[in-house]
Design a protein around this motif. Structure first.
Motif, PDB file in Angstrom:
ATOM      1  N   GLU A  44      71.211  13.259  37.904  1.00  0.00           N
ATOM      2  CA  GLU A  44      71.740  14.541  38.389  1.00  0.00           C
ATOM      3  C   GLU A  44      70.908  15.019  39.578  1.00  0.00           C
ATOM      4  OE1 GLU A  44      74.236  16.475  36.684  1.00  0.00           O
ATOM      5  OE2 GLU A  44      74.589  14.692  35.451  1.00  0.00           O
ATOM      6  N   SER A  45      71.497  15.897  40.414  1.00  0.00           N
ATOM      7  CA  SER A  45      70.774  16.411  41.592  1.00  0.00           C
ATOM      8  C   SER A  45      69.854  17.544  41.170  1.00  0.00           C
ATOM      9  CB  SER A  45      71.774  16.935  42.622  1.00  0.00           C
ATOM     10  OG  SER A  45      72.673  15.927  42.967  1.00  0.00           O
ATOM     11  N   THR A  46      68.640  17.210  40.749  1.00  0.00           N
ATOM     12  CA  THR A  46      67.743  18.228  40.209  1.00  0.00           C
ATOM     13  C   THR A  46      66.394  18.261  40.904  1.00  0.00           C
ATOM     14  OG1 THR A  46      67.074  16.646  38.528  1.00  0.00           O
ATOM     15  CG2 THR A  46      68.748  18.253  37.884  1.00  0.00           C
ATOM     16  N   VAL A  47      66.246  17.549  42.014  1.00  0.00           N
ATOM     17  CA  VAL A  47      64.968  17.551  42.721  1.00  0.00           C
ATOM     18  C   VAL A  47      65.141  18.267  44.057  1.00  0.00           C
ATOM     19  CG1 VAL A  47      63.100  16.144  43.643  1.00  0.00           C
ATOM     20  CG2 VAL A  47      64.328  15.391  41.601  1.00  0.00           C
ATOM     21  N   PHE A  48      64.352  19.327  44.251  1.00  0.00           N
ATOM     22  CA  PHE A  48      64.440  20.109  45.493  1.00  0.00           C
ATOM     23  C   PHE A  48      63.982  19.249  46.682  1.00  0.00           C
ATOM     24  CE2 PHE A  48      65.364  24.545  44.336  1.00  0.00           C
ATOM     25  CZ  PHE A  48      65.313  24.456  42.947  1.00  0.00           C
ATOM     26  N   ASN A  49      64.718  19.386  47.788  1.00  0.00           N
ATOM     27  CA  ASN A  49      64.387  18.700  49.042  1.00  0.00           C
ATOM     28  C   ASN A  49      64.714  19.647  50.208  1.00  0.00           C
ATOM     29  OD1 ASN A  49      67.140  18.737  48.954  1.00  0.00           O
ATOM     30  ND2 ASN A  49      67.397  16.528  48.698  1.00  0.00           N
ATOM     31  N   VAL A  50      64.441  19.213  51.424  1.00  0.00           N
ATOM     32  CA  VAL A  50      64.645  20.101  52.581  1.00  0.00           C
ATOM     33  C   VAL A  50      66.115  20.498  52.705  1.00  0.00           C
ATOM     34  CG1 VAL A  50      64.454  20.337  55.082  1.00  0.00           C
ATOM     35  CG2 VAL A  50      62.676  19.173  53.824  1.00  0.00           C
ATOM     36  N   GLU A  51      67.015  19.559  52.430  1.00  0.00           N
ATOM     37  CA  GLU A  51      68.452  19.877  52.546  1.00  0.00           C
ATOM     38  C   GLU A  51      68.826  21.018  51.594  1.00  0.00           C
ATOM     39  OE1 GLU A  51      67.181  16.703  52.219  1.00  0.00           O
ATOM     40  OE2 GLU A  51      67.460  16.323  54.368  1.00  0.00           O
ATOM     41  N   THR A  52      68.233  21.028  50.404  1.00  0.00           N
ATOM     42  CA  THR A  52      68.489  22.115  49.449  1.00  0.00           C
ATOM     43  C   THR A  52      67.965  23.441  49.998  1.00  0.00           C
ATOM     44  OG1 THR A  52      68.263  20.547  47.630  1.00  0.00           O
ATOM     45  CG2 THR A  52      68.105  22.888  47.069  1.00  0.00           C
TER      46      THR A  52
ATOM     47  N   GLN B  49      56.962  15.764  43.529  1.00  0.00           N
ATOM     48  CA  GLN B  49      58.338  16.157  43.254  1.00  0.00           C
ATOM     49  C   GLN B  49      58.409  17.603  42.770  1.00  0.00           C
ATOM     50  OE1 GLN B  49      60.562  13.385  40.782  1.00  0.00           O
ATOM     51  NE2 GLN B  49      61.307  12.533  42.708  1.00  0.00           N
ATOM     52  N   ALA B  50      59.336  18.368  43.367  1.00  0.00           N
ATOM     53  CA  ALA B  50      59.616  19.737  42.925  1.00  0.00           C
ATOM     54  C   ALA B  50      60.897  19.680  42.109  1.00  0.00           C
ATOM     55  CB  ALA B  50      59.778  20.654  44.133  1.00  0.00           C
ATOM     56  N   THR B  51      60.717  19.491  40.805  1.00  0.00           N
ATOM     57  CA  THR B  51      61.882  19.312  39.936  1.00  0.00           C
ATOM     58  C   THR B  51      62.399  20.663  39.438  1.00  0.00           C
ATOM     59  OG1 THR B  51      60.519  19.186  37.959  1.00  0.00           O
ATOM     60  CG2 THR B  51      60.935  17.105  39.132  1.00  0.00           C
ATOM     61  N   LEU B  52      63.593  20.661  38.915  1.00  0.00           N
ATOM     62  CA  LEU B  52      64.191  21.891  38.389  1.00  0.00           C
ATOM     63  C   LEU B  52      63.329  22.547  37.302  1.00  0.00           C
ATOM     64  CD1 LEU B  52      66.528  23.877  38.354  1.00  0.00           C
ATOM     65  CD2 LEU B  52      67.825  22.248  36.970  1.00  0.00           C
ATOM     66  N   PRO B  53      62.799  21.784  36.324  1.00  0.00           N
ATOM     67  CA  PRO B  53      61.933  22.453  35.327  1.00  0.00           C
ATOM     68  C   PRO B  53      60.671  23.058  35.953  1.00  0.00           C
ATOM     69  CG  PRO B  53      62.469  20.193  34.620  1.00  0.00           C
ATOM     70  CD  PRO B  53      63.065  20.376  35.975  1.00  0.00           C
TER      71      PRO B  53
ATOM     72  N   PHE C  92      72.939  19.426  47.198  1.00  0.00           N
ATOM     73  CA  PHE C  92      72.064  18.719  48.145  1.00  0.00           C
ATOM     74  C   PHE C  92      70.847  18.053  47.517  1.00  0.00           C
ATOM     75  CE2 PHE C  92      73.948  22.204  50.797  1.00  0.00           C
ATOM     76  CZ  PHE C  92      74.680  21.395  51.648  1.00  0.00           C
ATOM     77  N   GLY C  93      70.531  18.412  46.276  1.00  0.00           N
ATOM     78  CA  GLY C  93      69.262  17.980  45.689  1.00  0.00           C
ATOM     79  C   GLY C  93      69.157  16.472  45.509  1.00  0.00           C
ATOM     80  N   GLY C  94      67.915  15.992  45.412  1.00  0.00           N
ATOM     81  CA  GLY C  94      67.667  14.582  45.151  1.00  0.00           C
ATOM     82  C   GLY C  94      67.905  14.255  43.678  1.00  0.00           C
ATOM     83  N   ASP C  95      68.020  12.985  43.370  1.00  0.00           N
ATOM     84  CA  ASP C  95      68.332  12.563  42.006  1.00  0.00           C
ATOM     85  C   ASP C  95      67.127  12.694  41.077  1.00  0.00           C
ATOM     86  OD1 ASP C  95      70.854  11.996  42.761  1.00  0.00           O
ATOM     87  OD2 ASP C  95      70.632   9.811  42.772  1.00  0.00           O
ATOM     88  N   GLY C  96      67.357  13.305  39.936  1.00  0.00           N
ATOM     89  CA  GLY C  96      66.362  13.345  38.871  1.00  0.00           C
ATOM     90  C   GLY C  96      66.510  12.128  37.990  1.00  0.00           C
TER      91      GLY C  96
END
Ligand code: HEM
Ligand SMILES: *[C@@H]1O[C@H](CO)[C@@H](O)[C@H](O)[C@H]1NC(C)=O
Ligand SMILES: *[C@@H]1O[C@H](CO)[C@@H](O)[C@H](O)[C@H]1NC(C)=O
Ligand SMILES: *[C@@H]1O[C@H](CO)[C@@H](O)[C@H](O)[C@H]1NC(C)=O
Ligand SMILES: *[C@@H]1O[C@H](CO)[C@@H](O)[C@H](O)[C@H]1NC(C)=O
Length: 386
Positions: free
Chosen positions: A206-214, A261-265, A198-202
Motif C-alpha cells: 500500500e502507499s504508506t511511505v511519505f515522499n516528496v510527491e506526497t 523511511q517516514a512511514t504512516l505509523p 503519491f506515497g511510496g510502497d509500504g
C-alpha cells in the motif's frame, strides 16, 4: 497590503547592519541576571554543537511519555509537543531558548544553528527574550509581557497567529477559520488522501511511505482549500518557508534514522499521539538547514503559488519582492519578511534584554547568510502589539 515603497524607505536607514552578532558568553564580566520592570532577566547563551551526533534510539529511559496535565501548555508544533510529553523540554510547556536548542540536538539531531534559528524566531516573536521563557502553546502566567509592556499587555505563546504561526498548515485550521492550535482529524485525513495517491510502497504494497510527491500534493491541497475558504488568507514568504520546511521535516527529521523511511505509523505517532514512535531512531547525522532546504526547494519548484495573500475581493495577490539585495533569493526574502514581522521595539532595549535580542537576531542572520543576497543582518523592524 504592505507597499514596496514603504519597505524601501525603511531599509537603508534602519535595517541593514554589518553582520556582527553579539555573542553572549558565560565569561562576560557583566552579570548574568538583571531586574527590569520587576522581572529578572537572564543572559541567554548559545549552547555548543553536540559532539555525539550519531544514530541513537529516542527516547531513552529517562524520558518516558507522560500525558500533559490540564495546566501544561501544548500547541501547533508536533515536535515541541512531543519533546514536552517526554520531558526533553519542561513538561509544563514553558521552555528557555537553551532548553529548546539542546532538546532539538539530542532528540532530533538538528544541527545547532538550524535548530537555534527556529527557537530564536519563536522567542523573538512570541516569547519573553528578557527572562528567556517561551510557551509552546498559548498565553501563560509563567511568561509575563515584556518589560514596560513594549509589545502589548500579553505574550502570546507560539500558537498566537500572525508573526510565525500561519495559514495552510497540514493538520491545524487557519486561525480565521477555526482551531489553529490542536490537531484536526479531518485535515489529517485529507493529507492522507494525498499519501494514498503519491506515497511510496509500504511492506504490504500500500502507499504508506511519505515522499516528496506526497508533500507536494499535501501543500497544493492545503493552499488551495485555505485560499478559497479564508478571506484573510496569508502565505507570505516567511510563512511559505516555514510551511514547506515543516512538511520537509517529515522526511528529514521524523523519518526513522536507520531506514530513512517516514512511514504512516511514524507520522501518525508524532501528529496524532505527540509521542516518539516505538523503536524509533533519530537521524543518523545532523540535519542542517541545507539538508531541509533542499527538500523545500523541491516543493517550491512544484507548487506554483508565489508568496502573497488574499485581497479584499478574496483574490490571491503576490507580495512585492523586498528591496535589493534581499530580492536575490527566496531564502533572503523569507528572512527579510521574518524581520519585518518581529517587533522593532526589541532593538530599542538595554542591558541583558538587548544582549539577548542581539544574540537571537545574530543567529537568524547567520543561518540566512547561506542565501544569495543575505549579506547583511536585518534587525527586527515590525510593528509591536500585533
Ligand atoms: C525538530 C524541529 C522541529 C520539527 C520537526 C517541527 C515540526 C513541525 C511540523 C511538522 C509542523 C506543522 C504542523 C502542521 O502543519 O500541521 C510545525 C509547526 C509549527 N512549529 Fe515546529 N518543528 C520543529 C521545531 C520548532 C521549534 C523549535 C518551534 C518553536 C519553538 C516550532 C514552532 C512551530 C509552530 C509555531 C508551528 C505552527 C506553524 C503553523 O502551522 O502555523 N517548531 N512544526
Ligand atoms: C496512539 O495511541 C493509542 C493509544 O495508546 C494507540 O492505540 C494508537 O495505535 C496510537 N496511534 C499511533 C498512530 O501511534
Ligand atoms: C526503525 O528501523 C529499525 C530497523 O533498522 C526497526 O527495527 C524499527 O522498528 C524501525 N522503527 C520504526 C518506528 O519504524
Ligand atoms: C532586485 O532589485 C534590484 C533593484 O531594484 C533590481 O535591479 C534587480 O533586478 C532585482 N533582482 C531580482 C532578482 O528581482
Ligand atoms: C527607539 O527609541 C527611540 C528613542 O526613544 C524612539 O525615537 C524610536 O521611535 C524607538 N524605535 C522603536 C522601533 O520603537
Amino acid at each position: 497590503m504592505k507597499s514596496l515603497a514603504s519597505l524601501l524607505l525603511l531599509v537603508p536607514a534602519v535595517l541593514a547592519f554589518p553582520r556582527n552578532p553579539i555573542l553572549n558568553r558565560r565569561d562576560d564580566p557583566t552579570p548574568t541576571t538583571e531586574v527590569q520592570d520587576g522581572q529578572t532577566g537572564t543572559l541567554i547563551v548559545l549552547p555548543p554543537q553536540a559532539t555525539e551526533t550519531g544514530l541513537k534510539q529516542i527516547p531513552d529511559a529517562e524520558h518516558p511519555f507522560i500525558a500533559p496535565g490540564p495546566d501544561d501548555q501544548r500547541g501547533p508544533c508536533p515536535a515541541m509537543n512531543t519533546l514536552a510529553n517526554h520531558g526533553y523540554i519542561p513538561r509544563n510547556g514553558i521552555a528557555s531558548f537553551e532548553q529548546i536548542t539542546l532538546a532539538l540536538m539530542e532528540a532530533f539531531n538538528l544541527e545547532l544553528i538550524f535548530g537555534a534559528n527556529m527557537a530564536a524566531n519563536n522567542m523573538l516573536t512570541r516569547g519573553n527574550p528578557f527572562i528567556d521563557r517561551l510557551s509552546i502553546g498559548g498565553v501563560s502566567p509563567l511568561v509575563p509581557p515584556l518589560p514596560g509592556q513594549i509589545d502589548g499587555p500579553v505574550t502570546g505563546g507560539i500558537a498566537k497567529h500572525g508573526r510565525f504561526e500561519g495559514d495552510a498548515s497540514m493538520t491545524r485550521a487557519d486561525a480565521f477559520i477555526g482551531d489553529n492550535r490542536d490537531f484536526q482529524d479531518l485535515l489529517y485525513d485529507l493529507d492522507l488522501l494525498q499519501l494514498g495517491k503519491f506515497g511510496g510502497d509500504g511492506p504490504d504494497g500500500e502507499s504508506t511511505v511519505f515522499n516528496v510527491e506526497t508533500l507536494i500534493g499535501i501543500k497544493k491541497q492545503n493552499i488551495m482549500m485555505d485560499q478559497a475558504a479564508n478571506p484573510m488568507f496569508e502565505f507570505a514568504a516567511r510563512r511559505m518557508n516555514a510551511a514547506y520546511g515543516e512538511s520537509a521535516f517529515m522526511l528529514n527529521v521524523f523519518a526513522n534514522g536507520t531506514t530513512k523511511q517516514a512511514t504512516l505509523p511514524i507520522i501518525g505517532s508524532f501528529f496524532r499521539n505527540q509521542t516518539f514512535p516505538q523503536n524509533w531512531f533519530r537521524a543518523a547525522s545532523p540535519v542542517t538547514g541545507a539538508i531541509n532546504g533542499a527538500t523545500v526547494a523541491q516543493i517550491m519548484a512544484a507548487v506554483p503559488t508565489p508568496p502573497g495573500r488574499n485581497n479584499d475581493q478574496g483574490v490571491y495577490v503576490a507580495d512585492p519582492l523586498p528591496p535589493a539585495p534581499f530580492n536575490s533569493s527566496f531564502g533572503c526574502f523569507a528572512y527579510f519578511d521574518q524581520s519585518a514581522n518581529t517587533p522593532g521595539v526589541l532593538v530599542n532595549t538595554t542591558g541583558i534584554f538587548q544582549k539577548n535580542v542581539r544574540l537571537l537576531t545574530g543567529i537568524q542572520s547567520q543561518l540566512a547568510s547561506a542565501n544569495p543576497g543575505c549579506t547583511q543582518e536585518i534587525l527586527p523592524f515590525g510593528p509591536a502589539g500585533v
